[in-house]
Design a protein around this motif. Structure first.
Motif, PDB file in Angstrom:
ATOM      1  N   PRO A  16       0.627  -1.152  -0.021  1.00  0.00           N
ATOM      2  CA  PRO A  16      -0.350  -0.167   0.011  1.00  0.00           C
ATOM      3  C   PRO A  16       0.919   0.846  -0.097  1.00  0.00           C
ATOM      4  N   TRP A  17       2.274   1.401   0.537  1.00  0.00           N
ATOM      5  CA  TRP A  17       2.486   2.871   0.829  1.00  0.00           C
ATOM      6  C   TRP A  17       3.115   2.553  -0.712  1.00  0.00           C
ATOM      7  N   VAL A  20       0.293   4.499  -2.519  1.00  0.00           N
ATOM      8  CA  VAL A  20      -0.525   5.746  -2.157  1.00  0.00           C
ATOM      9  C   VAL A  20       0.927   6.426  -2.986  1.00  0.00           C
ATOM     10  N   PHE A  24       0.290   9.966  -5.027  1.00  0.00           N
ATOM     11  CA  PHE A  24      -0.050  11.536  -4.179  1.00  0.00           C
ATOM     12  C   PHE A  24       1.529  11.804  -5.761  1.00  0.00           C
ATOM     13  N   CYS A  57       7.246  10.412   2.720  1.00  0.00           N
ATOM     14  CA  CYS A  57       7.361   9.369   1.732  1.00  0.00           C
ATOM     15  C   CYS A  57       9.088   8.708   2.471  1.00  0.00           C
TER      16      CYS A  57
END
Length: 96
Positions: A16-17, A20, A24, A57
């Motif tokens: 998911p990181w 996401v 972004f 991040c």
């Protein structure tokens, strides 16, 4: 058994990181996606302030990298300590 849980937890965090922060990055120009490839003026007008996004991040990436580096050292794998250190050094080479 514990190694599997830790490994799957890291996988569940990295997947998911990646998605996401990819979205972004793609939608940092809001709905005007072509602004990323236009002049600098259009970037200033349409781009959102990405400092917080980039900082988040970087921090999350650093934490995940550290967890992946430490994982083989603390887990009870069927390896000698020397082999664990060698494996961790291979992971550490990515820091270069």
């Amino acid at each position: 058994m514990a190694f599997g849980y830790v490994n799957w937890t890291l996988i569940a965090l990295v997947a998911p990181w990646t998605l996401v922060f990819l979205f972004f990055d793609i939608f940092a120009c809001r709905t005007r996606l072509a602004a990323s490839w236009e002049r600098w003026d259009s970037l200033r007008q349409h781009y959102v302030d990405t400092f917080g996004m980039r900082t988040g991040c970087a921090v999350f990436s650093w934490a995940l990298d550290l967890a992946m580096l430490i994982e083989p050292l603390v887990m009870t794998l069927n390896m000698s300590r020397r082999r664990k250190v060698q494996e961790s050094l291979v992971f550490l080479c990515s820091a270069l």
